[in-house]
Design a protein around this motif. Sequence first.
Motif, PDB file in Angstrom:
ATOM      1  N   ALA A   1      -3.757 -12.685  -1.231  1.00 41.19           N
ATOM      2  CA  ALA A   1      -4.807 -12.778  -0.168  1.00 41.19           C
ATOM      3  C   ALA A   1      -5.804 -11.730  -0.240  1.00 41.19           C
ATOM      4  CB  ALA A   1      -3.977 -12.878   1.314  1.00 41.19           C
ATOM      5  N   GLY A   2      -5.674 -10.948  -1.073  1.00 36.93           N
ATOM      6  CA  GLY A   2      -6.964  -9.675  -1.223  1.00 36.93           C
ATOM      7  C   GLY A   2      -6.439  -8.348  -0.382  1.00 36.93           C
ATOM      8  N   HIS A   3      -5.283  -8.435   0.189  1.00 38.60           N
ATOM      9  CA  HIS A   3      -4.987  -7.091   1.009  1.00 38.60           C
ATOM     10  C   HIS A   3      -4.662  -6.002   0.017  1.00 38.60           C
ATOM     11  CE1 HIS A   3      -3.489 -10.379   4.050  1.00 38.60           C
ATOM     12  NE2 HIS A   3      -4.698  -9.807   4.461  1.00 38.60           N
TER      13      HIS A   3
ATOM     14  N   ARG B   1       7.978  -3.756  -7.640  1.00 40.20           N
ATOM     15  CA  ARG B   1       6.566  -4.351  -6.928  1.00 40.20           C
ATOM     16  C   ARG B   1       6.963  -4.907  -5.546  1.00 40.20           C
ATOM     17  NH1 ARG B   1       4.958  -9.020 -10.937  1.00 40.20           N
ATOM     18  NH2 ARG B   1       5.052  -9.808  -9.091  1.00 40.20           N
ATOM     19  N   PRO B   2       6.527  -4.074  -4.666  1.00 43.53           N
ATOM     20  CA  PRO B   2       6.756  -4.120  -3.163  1.00 43.53           C
ATOM     21  C   PRO B   2       5.845  -5.401  -2.745  1.00 43.53           C
ATOM     22  CG  PRO B   2       5.229  -2.490  -3.593  1.00 43.53           C
ATOM     23  CD  PRO B   2       5.577  -2.848  -4.792  1.00 43.53           C
ATOM     24  N   ALA B   3       6.445  -6.121  -1.510  1.00 47.21           N
ATOM     25  CA  ALA B   3       5.861  -7.234  -0.965  1.00 47.21           C
ATOM     26  C   ALA B   3       4.668  -6.724  -0.049  1.00 47.21           C
ATOM     27  CB  ALA B   3       6.880  -8.056   0.056  1.00 47.21           C
ATOM     28  N   CYS B   4       3.579  -7.499   0.078  1.00 44.58           N
ATOM     29  CA  CYS B   4       2.514  -7.210   0.656  1.00 44.58           C
ATOM     30  C   CYS B   4       2.969  -6.975   2.368  1.00 44.58           C
ATOM     31  CB  CYS B   4       1.535  -8.181   0.878  1.00 44.58           C
ATOM     32  SG  CYS B   4       0.008  -7.858   1.867  1.00 44.58           S
ATOM     33  N   PRO B   5       2.623  -5.850   3.096  1.00 48.21           N
ATOM     34  CA  PRO B   5       3.064  -5.589   4.195  1.00 48.21           C
ATOM     35  C   PRO B   5       2.268  -6.311   5.381  1.00 48.21           C
ATOM     36  CG  PRO B   5       1.772  -3.520   3.540  1.00 48.21           C
ATOM     37  CD  PRO B   5       2.097  -4.313   2.243  1.00 48.21           C
TER      38      PRO B   5
ATOM     39  N   ALA C   1       3.528 -11.576   0.910  1.00 58.35           N
ATOM     40  CA  ALA C   1       3.247 -12.088  -0.482  1.00 58.35           C
ATOM     41  C   ALA C   1       3.460 -11.197  -1.715  1.00 58.35           C
ATOM     42  CB  ALA C   1       1.849 -12.611  -0.583  1.00 58.35           C
ATOM     43  N   ALA C   2       3.831 -11.585  -2.774  1.00 52.51           N
ATOM     44  CA  ALA C   2       4.059 -10.871  -3.969  1.00 52.51           C
ATOM     45  C   ALA C   2       2.592  -9.854  -4.268  1.00 52.51           C
ATOM     46  CB  ALA C   2       4.480 -11.581  -5.287  1.00 52.51           C
ATOM     47  N   THR C   3       2.892  -8.824  -4.946  1.00 53.40           N
ATOM     48  CA  THR C   3       1.691  -7.795  -5.155  1.00 53.40           C
ATOM     49  C   THR C   3       1.710  -7.723  -6.508  1.00 53.40           C
ATOM     50  OG1 THR C   3       2.861  -5.892  -4.721  1.00 53.40           O
ATOM     51  CG2 THR C   3       1.729  -6.844  -2.908  1.00 53.40           C
ATOM     52  N   GLU C   4       0.635  -7.165  -7.037  1.00 55.87           N
ATOM     53  CA  GLU C   4       0.222  -6.705  -8.384  1.00 55.87           C
ATOM     54  C   GLU C   4      -0.336  -5.488  -8.240  1.00 55.87           C
ATOM     55  OE1 GLU C   4       0.949  -8.136 -11.301  1.00 55.87           O
ATOM     56  OE2 GLU C   4       2.018  -9.958 -10.457  1.00 55.87           O
TER      57      GLU C   4
END
Length: 101
Positions: A10-12, A24-28, A32-35
């Motif tokens: 989503a761009g966060h 790789r933590p999830a987006c707070p 969603a999954a993060t990179e």
Amino acid sequence: MARLDYICAAGHVTEVLRARYGERPACPNCGAATEILWQTSFPNIIGDECDFTIHNLSDQPEHFTSKAEHRRRCKELGVVVKDRHVGFDHTDKSPFTTKWE
């Protein structure tokens, strides 16, 4: 531990202190999954910013917020800044330095 920026679909963008390699933590924000967000700047490198006050540079204490500002002021006053090692108990030994062999 590394401090890294992560981005989700989503761009966060989130800055996270990563404890283990490959984690790789999830987006707070959305879960969603993060990179890892690889940026061209290096925010973890010490820059020119600082925050200190020197009481014996002039009649009044002087506050500095950058190393460049401090260097300019020292040059104006003709002051040479010297960093030197000072040991304890009249020796060259110090718990803050390492003997190189």
